[in-house]
Design a protein around this motif. Structure first.
Motif, PDB file in Angstrom:
ATOM      1  N   GLU A 147       0.754  -1.231   0.113  1.00  0.00           N
ATOM      2  CA  GLU A 147       0.074  -0.010   0.006  1.00  0.00           C
ATOM      3  C   GLU A 147       0.833   1.332   0.113  1.00  0.00           C
ATOM      4  O   GLU A 147       0.606   2.254  -0.637  1.00  0.00           O
ATOM      5  N   VAL A 148       1.907   1.223   0.945  1.00  0.00           N
ATOM      6  CA  VAL A 148       2.860   2.473   0.702  1.00  0.00           C
ATOM      7  C   VAL A 148       3.499   2.709  -0.493  1.00  0.00           C
ATOM      8  O   VAL A 148       3.484   3.768  -0.976  1.00  0.00           O
ATOM      9  N   TYR A 149       3.960   1.642  -1.113  1.00  0.00           N
ATOM     10  CA  TYR A 149       4.386   1.689  -2.365  1.00  0.00           C
ATOM     11  C   TYR A 149       3.681   1.970  -3.435  1.00  0.00           C
ATOM     12  O   TYR A 149       3.997   2.973  -4.351  1.00  0.00           O
ATOM     13  N   THR A 150       2.428   1.553  -3.614  1.00  0.00           N
ATOM     14  CA  THR A 150       1.396   1.745  -4.766  1.00  0.00           C
ATOM     15  C   THR A 150       0.699   2.964  -4.501  1.00  0.00           C
ATOM     16  O   THR A 150      -0.131   3.440  -5.226  1.00  0.00           O
ATOM     17  N   GLY A 151       0.356   3.168  -3.302  1.00  0.00           N
ATOM     18  CA  GLY A 151      -0.775   4.252  -2.914  1.00  0.00           C
ATOM     19  C   GLY A 151      -2.235   3.601  -3.033  1.00  0.00           C
ATOM     20  O   GLY A 151      -3.054   4.460  -3.020  1.00  0.00           O
ATOM     21  N   LYS A 152      -2.267   2.357  -3.077  1.00  0.00           N
ATOM     22  CA  LYS A 152      -3.457   1.608  -3.391  1.00  0.00           C
ATOM     23  C   LYS A 152      -3.630   0.631  -2.221  1.00  0.00           C
ATOM     24  O   LYS A 152      -2.752   0.046  -1.677  1.00  0.00           O
ATOM     25  N   GLU A 153      -4.980   0.427  -1.692  1.00  0.00           N
ATOM     26  CA  GLU A 153      -5.319  -0.487  -0.635  1.00  0.00           C
ATOM     27  C   GLU A 153      -5.111  -1.936  -1.312  1.00  0.00           C
ATOM     28  O   GLU A 153      -5.473  -2.172  -2.356  1.00  0.00           O
ATOM     29  N   TYR A 154      -4.591  -2.808  -0.346  1.00  0.00           N
ATOM     30  CA  TYR A 154      -4.275  -4.006  -0.656  1.00  0.00           C
ATOM     31  C   TYR A 154      -4.799  -4.925   0.524  1.00  0.00           C
ATOM     32  O   TYR A 154      -4.844  -4.791   1.575  1.00  0.00           O
TER      33      TYR A 154
END
Length: 176
Positions: A147-154
Motif C-alpha cells: 500500500e505504501v509503495y503503490t498508494g492503493k489499498e491491498y
C-alpha cells in the motif's frame, strides 16, 4: 489517574521508539533467536484469542502487521523506484534482516495482483503441521508495504503455509 482514551505514549507506535538498538545492546547485539520472537508472537496471539476469539485476534495481528509493514516501507525501503527495483530492494532488506527469503512469482501491472513466497520466514518455518495457515501478521505486513509503495489499498492472504505442509509461505495480494 490515567485516562483510557489517552494511552501512554509508549503504547503509540512511532519508528523512533524502536530506539538505538546498537547503543542499547552493546554486548548482546542486534540479533536474537527466532524462538524468542515466536515466544512473544504466539503467546500474544494466545492471550488475544482467549480474550476476543481467534477471528478477532487474527485480524488484530493483521492490523499490527499492516502498521509494521507501512512503517518499514517508509523507513527502510526506496519508494521512488520502478517495481522491479522496489521488489529487489524488498527482497534484499528481508534477507539482510533475516525476516525471510522473498521470491516474486507474479505481478500483474494492470490489476496489481501479486503472488510471492517467503521461505525461512520468522513466523512459521519449522513449526508442526496443523493443516492451517498461520501467518496473519505477515499478511498485514506485506499489505502495508504494498500500500505504501503503490498508494492503493491491498488485501493479502496466505494461500500456502509451512503449517499446512508446504515448505514456503505463499501469499496473494489483491487491490481492494
Amino acid at each position: 489517574m490515567k485516562r483510557e482514551d489517552h494511552p501512554p505514549s509508549h503504547n503509540i507506535f512511532r519508528w523512533e521508539n524502536l530506539g538505538d538498538i546498537k547503543k542499547g545492546r552493546g554486548e548482546l547485539g542486534q540479533e536474537m533467536p527466532v524462538m524468542v520472537y515466536r515466544l512473544m508472537q504466539y503467546t500474544m496471539l494466545d492471550v488475544l484469542s482467549r480474550a476476543y476469539g481467534s477471528e478477532t485476534a487474527n485480524e488484530r495481528f493483521r492490523q499490527a502487521g499492516h502498521l509494521a509493514g507501512a512503517e518499514f516501507a517508509r523507513h527502510a525501503l526506496d519508494l521512488e523506484t520502478d517495481f522491479s527495483a522496489f521488489a529487489a530492494g524488498l527482497q534484499k532488506a528481508l534477507k539482510d534482516l533475516k525476516i525471510g527469503i522473498l521470491r516474486m512469482e507474479s505481478f500483474a501491472e494492470d490489476t496489481g495482483e501479486i503472488v510471492l513466497t517467503v521461505a525461512e520466514d520468522l513466523d512459521c518455518s519449522g513449526i508442526p503441521v496443523t493443516d492451517e495457515t498461520v501467518c496473519y501478521y505477515d499478511e498485514g505486513f506485506l499489505a502495508g508495504i504494498l500500500e505504501v509503495y503503490t498508494g492503493k489499498e491491498y488485501t493479502v492472504r496466505e494461500i500456502d503455509c509451512w503449517a499446512n505442509g508446504d515448505r514456503v509461505c505463499r501469499f496473494r495480494g489483491t487491490q481492494a
